[in-house]
Design a protein around this motif. Sequence first.
Motif, PDB file in Angstrom:
ATOM      1  N   ASN A  64       0.810  -1.223   0.000  1.00  0.00           N
ATOM      2  CA  ASN A  64       0.000   0.000   0.000  1.00  0.00           C
ATOM      3  C   ASN A  64       0.845   1.276   0.000  1.00  0.00           C
ATOM      4  O   ASN A  64       0.370   2.344   0.361  1.00  0.00           O
ATOM      5  CB  ASN A  64      -0.940   0.004   1.222  1.00  0.00           C
TER       6      ASN A  64
ATOM      7  N   LYS B 292       3.673   1.289  -5.016  1.00  0.00           N
ATOM      8  CA  LYS B 292       4.563   0.675  -6.021  1.00  0.00           C
ATOM      9  C   LYS B 292       3.829   0.483  -7.347  1.00  0.00           C
ATOM     10  O   LYS B 292       4.299   0.892  -8.405  1.00  0.00           O
ATOM     11  CB  LYS B 292       5.085  -0.695  -5.532  1.00  0.00           C
ATOM     12  N   THR B 293       2.639  -0.128  -7.249  1.00  0.00           N
ATOM     13  CA  THR B 293       1.884  -0.404  -8.468  1.00  0.00           C
ATOM     14  C   THR B 293       1.462   0.901  -9.135  1.00  0.00           C
ATOM     15  O   THR B 293       1.511   1.030 -10.357  1.00  0.00           O
ATOM     16  CB  THR B 293       0.651  -1.286  -8.146  1.00  0.00           C
ATOM     17  N   TYR B 294       1.093   1.864  -8.302  1.00  0.00           N
ATOM     18  CA  TYR B 294       0.721   3.176  -8.853  1.00  0.00           C
ATOM     19  C   TYR B 294       1.911   3.763  -9.596  1.00  0.00           C
ATOM     20  O   TYR B 294       1.765   4.341 -10.675  1.00  0.00           O
ATOM     21  CB  TYR B 294       0.282   4.098  -7.706  1.00  0.00           C
TER      22      TYR B 294
ATOM     23  N   SER C  91      -3.541  -6.749  -2.529  1.00  0.00           N
ATOM     24  CA  SER C  91      -2.098  -6.600  -2.366  1.00  0.00           C
ATOM     25  C   SER C  91      -1.339  -7.473  -3.361  1.00  0.00           C
ATOM     26  O   SER C  91      -1.715  -8.593  -3.638  1.00  0.00           O
ATOM     27  CB  SER C  91      -1.758  -7.016  -0.942  1.00  0.00           C
ATOM     28  N   SER C  92      -0.252  -6.929  -3.933  1.00  0.00           N
ATOM     29  CA  SER C  92       0.559  -7.724  -4.860  1.00  0.00           C
ATOM     30  C   SER C  92       1.319  -8.765  -4.065  1.00  0.00           C
ATOM     31  O   SER C  92       2.083  -8.414  -3.176  1.00  0.00           O
ATOM     32  CB  SER C  92       1.566  -6.822  -5.572  1.00  0.00           C
TER      33      SER C  92
HETATM   34  N1  ATP Z   1       1.495   9.127  -5.739  1.00  0.00           N
HETATM   35  C1  ATP Z   1       0.212   8.757  -5.556  1.00  0.00           C
HETATM   36  N2  ATP Z   1      -0.783   9.624  -5.796  1.00  0.00           N
HETATM   37  C2  ATP Z   1      -2.055   9.265  -5.621  1.00  0.00           C
HETATM   38  N3  ATP Z   1      -2.452   8.045  -5.206  1.00  0.00           N
HETATM   39  C3  ATP Z   1      -1.517   7.136  -4.939  1.00  0.00           C
HETATM   40  C4  ATP Z   1      -0.134   7.443  -5.101  1.00  0.00           C
HETATM   41  N4  ATP Z   1       0.570   6.351  -4.757  1.00  0.00           N
HETATM   42  C5  ATP Z   1      -0.330   5.415  -4.428  1.00  0.00           C
HETATM   43  N5  ATP Z   1      -1.578   5.882  -4.534  1.00  0.00           N
HETATM   44  C6  ATP Z   1      -2.804   5.123  -4.234  1.00  0.00           C
HETATM   45  O1  ATP Z   1      -2.546   4.369  -3.056  1.00  0.00           O
HETATM   46  C7  ATP Z   1      -3.151   3.105  -3.116  1.00  0.00           C
HETATM   47  C8  ATP Z   1      -2.120   2.012  -2.916  1.00  0.00           C
HETATM   48  O2  ATP Z   1      -1.173   2.070  -3.930  1.00  0.00           O
HETATM   49  P1  ATP Z   1      -0.607   0.773  -4.637  1.00  0.00           P
HETATM   50  O3  ATP Z   1      -1.664  -0.221  -4.929  1.00  0.00           O
HETATM   51  O4  ATP Z   1       0.186   1.242  -5.780  1.00  0.00           O
HETATM   52  O5  ATP Z   1       0.314   0.203  -3.482  1.00  0.00           O
HETATM   53  P2  ATP Z   1       1.331  -1.014  -3.593  1.00  0.00           P
HETATM   54  O6  ATP Z   1       2.565  -0.596  -2.900  1.00  0.00           O
HETATM   55  O7  ATP Z   1       1.472  -1.460  -4.986  1.00  0.00           O
HETATM   56  O8  ATP Z   1       0.599  -2.098  -2.745  1.00  0.00           O
HETATM   57  P3  ATP Z   1       0.788  -3.672  -2.847  1.00  0.00           P
HETATM   58  O9  ATP Z   1       2.215  -3.991  -2.590  1.00  0.00           O
HETATM   59  O10 ATP Z   1      -0.098  -4.179  -1.796  1.00  0.00           O
HETATM   60  O11 ATP Z   1       0.355  -4.064  -4.211  1.00  0.00           O
HETATM   61  C9  ATP Z   1      -3.819   3.010  -4.462  1.00  0.00           C
HETATM   62  O12 ATP Z   1      -5.168   3.329  -4.297  1.00  0.00           O
HETATM   63  C10 ATP Z   1      -3.144   4.098  -5.284  1.00  0.00           C
HETATM   64  O13 ATP Z   1      -4.022   4.623  -6.256  1.00  0.00           O
END
Ligand code: ATP
Length: 897
Positions: A193, A196-198, A400-401
């Motif tokens: 959260n 990373k994916t964003y 979650s990834s």
């Molecule tokens: N820079 C940003 N601006 C706006 N929203 C963001 C930003 N970074 C992340 N988010 C939002 O935060 C939430 C979590 O982000 P994300 O899914 O990319 O996390 P993650 O690290 O990939 O999690 P996981 O490891 O569980 O997959 C999502 O709803 C995403 O849209």
Amino acid sequence: MATRSKVGAAPTRASTRTKTPNPPPTPPTGIKTIRARLPSKTTAQAEVSKTRTTGRKPLVNRANSPDAKLPAAKKVAGTRQARADHSLTAEREPVMAYLRIRPHLGDEPMSMPYLAPLSDTSVQMTDISHDGSGSSKPHIRVSTVTPSSIYKFSHVFLPETQQAEFFAKTTLPLVRDLLDGQNGLLFAYGVTNSGKTYTIQGGNGPDSAGILPRTLDVIFNSVEGLHSDGRFRPVRLYGVEEADPSDFLPPTDPTDEPRLAEVLAEHLSDTDDIDIDIDPTIIKLDRNYEYSIWISYAEVYNEKVYDLLAEVTEDTSRSQIPRSNTNAQLAHPLLLTRKALTVKPSPASDALDESGPGSAGKYIAGLRYFRVTGAAQAKALVKLGQLHRRVFGTLANSQSSRSHGMVTIKILRGHRGDRDDPSSLQISRLTLVDLAGSERTKHTQTTGDRLKEAGNINKSLMVLGQCMEVMRSNQKRLAQSLANPGRTDTRDVKRALAVVPFRHSKLTEVLMDYFVGDGRVVMIVNINPYDTGFEENSHVMKFSALAREVSTTVNNAPVPRVQTNPSKRSTVGSALPRAVTRKVTISSLLPNKKLSEAHLEVLEEDEVREDGVSEEEDDEPINPLVDALFDEIEDLRLRLYEAEMRCVIVEAETREDVMKEMEARMREIEKTYSQRLMSEVERNERKMDAKIDMLHQAGLIGSPQKRRELVEEGEKSGEIEDENVEIIEDSDESALSEASRSSSPLDGKGKAKTQLELTSNRMLGETNSSAQSEIEQMTEEEGSVEDDPITEYDESDDYAPLAKAKSRPFKMADKAVAKGKGKVGNPTAGTGRRSTRTVSLLEKQIKDLSLLEDGTGGTDDSVTILPNRKARAVYGGPDVVFVPGKGDLDTTKKKKR
Ligand SMILES: Nc1ncnc2c1ncn2[C@@H]1O[C@H](COP(=O)(O)OP(=O)(O)OP(=O)(O)O)[C@@H](O)[C@H]1O
């Protein structure tokens, strides 16, 4: 300015490879294998490394190679020497580490952020649960993380940073290198959260496309009009083959399977927005070159590698036909099968040169690369890969990834004039990795399959950290030996360098070439400062600090090879089951807010190890002891991790048990107290009953007529016992005074008891001996309590009401009796006075309470007032009124207390 090379000419790395005596692995029938030209790493390397700082690297060919005019026999040796020299002298570049701070999202709970940016390159992390006074709030476990630390990065991106700006500063240089023939690796690291994916894929809003779609945009913007005919395709790590027509066909969409389509319909609905957000950046390229772009998408899940662009089909032979009904689906889910791919060492024939370490890279055997000619097509492929990732369950049960997703873009670049010469092709690749969240499972209550997943996620990240650590220390030692050339022989130092444990996890195995080979590595650290995981984020920060100290240009570390003997393989790896079936539930919210769910079963077959692996591909480990020690360390770390997790679970269970035990004890104590209270009440009631009985038998309770008779009878019997009269007469005054002090008619065992006995004898005569014995018995029962002074009765006995009523009414009654009879010293009169006094006392109490209708204190003879329940039970009748006496009220009070 880069120019082309020709096969068999100058001893550049590409040309040297063409002379290799080792045959490459057998290509598929009908496909001719050609070795492509690689990013130069020989004598031109130093120059390349220098130019890299400007972001460009000229291509090298035999014409501009310093070895161009050497005889062939000397060329290889010369190349090796040059390479060895270069490995010691080349300019190194550290891994770039960028920090991206995630903004706070509206729907999330707001808390104090524990991270504060200090400058463009540094941040401070402070544990907000630490009050600064040295004492921290109670934690489950004492943390080893320091409460406040400053971390440095190549750049810190604040929450308001837009995707375009972030891409331009972090990834665009890598795209430039890629188009220039260089390799690059970018990975996003952070807890769940954290964004990373964003960062990699992007969001749904406008201008929110992540670095992957932007990379594709920039590549296709730049190569516009420079596409080659795609006659050759990349294979393995560095090889090139003649292309197969199927490489141009996109993989089957899972929705082509009607049953899958039904399930996945809603997940594909958002594929239309692919082209909304396009990055307009263009990199200027040499228009003498042509490019073909290839894309693959792999995932590392549970220490196995899968191709996310492989076709997904339902295994109808094993599963029953699902129905659209949800319950039926649950009973007979779709069975999808996929096969894990093997990670193989890159054959020396493909390698940088034959001299050794250059061939250490590994590739994913069987991973399909698709040729793409436009950004939209490439993005559609990536989308499809993401869908497969979802279908195969890594995103199914939570958002979650749980796997590491790796998109690799390979570019084959060739001069327009050498279209038919594959050896003139250059191959470069860029891999973007979306790592799985690095959370600690104790915070997520992970169990079962999820625990195994988490263990593997943590294992691969841990090994990545180990690799960085070893590389860093190796590089330090080497740098020291170079700084003091006289003291130690650099070759000895190189021999003594530690083995980098790349092969201890699939992730590092697949990525090792980026670290030991030639390529730039960029690490993006994502952090959510509002997350409660301070400790986890501290680990992430430490990891990034470690990564920044690693250089990636020079291959200066020995690289372990895969062992031939399967029995010698890592125990961790061999412990994996061969085929695993997982149940996967894909759920999504439909636009009309209805929850839609698909139930699948995924069969994951283990990778097939081919027996015909050549010796060259399957070298013995450099040092089996070191290898075994790494296995041991890894095993111990895993066990430590598991033990930590067990500890947390046991702690939670113990806390619960203690709570339960405390509750049970409290209940027990409550029960005991109420029992004691009840027995106390009963005891008091018994005492009171006994006293009432006694008084009743003594005739002190009843009608005035009966009382008079008793008094008269007492007087008569008093005349007979002259001897005793004296005693009574002597003691009368003292008895009176005693009575004035005493709280109860039964007070005192000694004098009062004797007096009572005498009085009783006189009052009731011999005929009433049974009553007397009962009184004696009761008197004895009361024991020492009766000897207590009046004040004690106030607290502990039901005699208290009578005691309180003590002297005054007693004396008044006394006087009245004395007046009426005129015989103060007469024992009978004394006894009569006592009886009268007691009765008067009771009557007065009743009067005080206004319990009699006429308020006269008992003029109505037809009413008998019984002051407690037992008396009512014994003597009760229609004409008997039960009135709670003062004692009863006191008992009630005691109960409450
Ligand atoms: N820079 C940003 N601006 C706006 N929203 C963001 C930003 N970074 C992340 N988010 C939002 O935060 C939430 C979590 O982000 P994300 O899914 O990319 O996390 P993650 O690290 O990939 O999690 P996981 O490891 O569980 O997959 C999502 O709803 C995403 O849209």
